[in-house]
Write an enzyme that holds these catalytic residues in place. Sequence first.
Site, PDB file in Angstrom:
ATOM      1  CG  ASP A 202      -1.872   1.161   1.250  1.00  0.00           C
ATOM      2  OD1 ASP A 202      -1.593   2.170   0.571  1.00  0.00           O
ATOM      3  OD2 ASP A 202      -2.909   1.063   1.923  1.00  0.00           O
ATOM      4  CG  HIS A 203       0.998   4.335  -3.051  1.00  0.00           C
ATOM      5  ND1 HIS A 203      -0.194   3.881  -3.548  1.00  0.00           N
ATOM      6  CD2 HIS A 203       0.879   5.674  -2.959  1.00  0.00           C
ATOM      7  CE1 HIS A 203      -0.995   4.903  -3.753  1.00  0.00           C
ATOM      8  NE2 HIS A 203      -0.380   6.009  -3.405  1.00  0.00           N
ATOM      9  CG  HIS A 265      -4.725   4.319   0.257  1.00  0.00           C
ATOM     10  ND1 HIS A 265      -3.663   3.489   0.013  1.00  0.00           N
ATOM     11  CD2 HIS A 265      -5.152   4.738  -0.955  1.00  0.00           C
ATOM     12  CE1 HIS A 265      -3.468   3.414  -1.292  1.00  0.00           C
ATOM     13  NE2 HIS A 265      -4.358   4.158  -1.898  1.00  0.00           N
TER      14      HIS A 265
END
Length: 515
Positions: A202-203, A265
Site C-alpha cells: 500500500d504505497h 489507505h
Amino acid sequence: MTENPADSNPLMSGRNQSLFPQACTIVIFGGAGDLSRRKLIPALYNLALDGLLPTQFAVIGFAIDEMSDDAFRGFAREGIERFSRRELSEEDWLDFAEHLFYQQGEFGEASAYAALKTRLDAIEPRFGISGNRLYYLAIPPSLIDTCVFGLRDGGLVAPADRDLPFTRLVVEKPIGRDLPSALAVNQSLQSCFAEHQLYRIDHYLGKETVQNILAMRFGNSIFEPLWNSKYIDHVQITVAEAEGVGTRAGYFETAGALRDMVQNHILQLLSLVAMEPPWSMRADVIRDRRLDLLQCLRPMRIDEVERHVVRAQYSSGFFHGKNAPGYRRENGVEADSTTETFVALRLFIDNWRWAGVPIYIRTGKAMPKRVSEVAVQFKAVPHMLFNTDTDHPLEPNVLALRIQPDEGLSLRIGSKLPGPKVKIYPVKMDFRYGSTFGDQSPEAYERLLLDVMAGDATLFMRDDAVEASWQWIQPILDAWEASGERWLPEYPAGSWGPIEADRLIDADGHAWRQL
C-alpha cells in the site's frame, strides 16, 4: 561488489543489516504498463542515482506486449523523463539501462514461464546474481491467481524454508473486493508462497509523513502522554483528490471510494495513528500492533450504517475555471451507476485509549484540491481564565499531519496578541520536510522497493490485517447492496462533499476542517 555492503564497508559496520538491499532480479509483471512507467522504473532509477541499489541487480519487464530489450529501455527512459523525482542524466542512464531487459509472454501460458526462467538463468550470471528474485505484480487483481500459479508451476519459486536464494512477491492492492474474495486471494497466494515471502503493498505506507507518525509518537516524550481519550476530542482523516475518475473509470466503477481508499489507505493510516506502542521496531511487532487496532474497531451493524456512513457522487460543476462533468457522464461510467465517489463516516475504537473518541473519515474525487491529512483535535481548556466566553470559545489545539502534498506537520496553539489587552489568537507551529531538510523526500515506491529488496516487511500488509479491515468494511457493503438505492446524494465537482457529510459531523457538534 560483495552481496552485502556491510561485509566490506566499515561505515556500515554495526548497523542493522536487514536494512541493506540484497542483490536480486526484479521481474515486473505488467512491465509495459502504466504503473511500471510512472512509478516503478522511475523509483528504481532514483534508487540507483542515490547509490542505494546493489550493483548486482537486473530488471526484467514481463508482459503480453511485443517489445525488444531496446524498446523496453526506450519505454523506461520516457517514463523516467516524465515522472522521475530526479532528472535523467545521460551518464547515469547508460549505466542503469544496461540492467533493463524485457520478456514477452502470456501470463496464462506455461511456456511463458519456461521462457522467463530461461531468460533469468541467462541474465543473472552476467551480474553475479545468485538467484534472488523479486516478482512485482503490477497487474489487474483478476490476474493474480494466474500469475502466482504460473510462477509456482514453472519452478520459479524458491523453497520458503531456505534463506538464499530468496523469492519475494509484491502484490498491489486491492486484495479482493470484499471479505470472501480477500480470503480467496490470500488463500491462492499462500498456496504458492509462504507468508514471509509476500509483500502486500500500500504505497501510502511508504510516504515520509506516514513513516514519521511512529517517529513523532514514540520518538518524542510530549505526545504520547496526551495521546488518549482524556485529552483528544476527536480525529479527522481527509484524503481528497482534485481529479475526477479520469482514465480509471473501468476500475473505479467496480471499486468505489470505500474499497479504493477507506479499506486500505485510510485504515492503514488510522492503525499507525492509533495503535499501541510496539515493544520493538521489528516488522511483525509493528504489524501486530496495527492488527490489534483494526480488531478494536467497533463493528457496525447493518442497521447502523445509514447513521454513520454517507456516500455520494459528484455532479457537474465548475472547477479550476472549467466545466467539469458529473460522474455519470464520465467516459466508461454507466449512466445509472451507483458507485460512490465520496464517503464520509464516523467510527469508534473500542479500547481503553480511545474509548468514546469519534474518528471522522472523508475521502472523495473531484474535490477542491488534492490533499491528505490526519488532524488530531485536542479537548478545549476549561471555560475560565482565557476561555470564559462560551459564545466565542478559543480555537482548539490541533495537530495536523500532512501526508500530501507538502509533507510535514503543524500544531495550532493559542497565543496572546501583542498589546495591552489579553486576547488569545490561534497561531501555527509548522514543520515542512522540503524546507527543513532542503531536498525532496523519496517517493513512496522508492522506500518500499528498497524494503522488499532488504526483506523488511514492516510497511507492508499482512494477511490478517487485510482480512480484519475487510471484516469491518463488509457490513457497509452489505447494507448498501441491501438498500437498492438507485440515486446517491450528489455534490458539485470542486466542492468538499454533500450536505449529508456536514450533517454527519455537525450532529456531534463538530465541523470538517477547512483545508
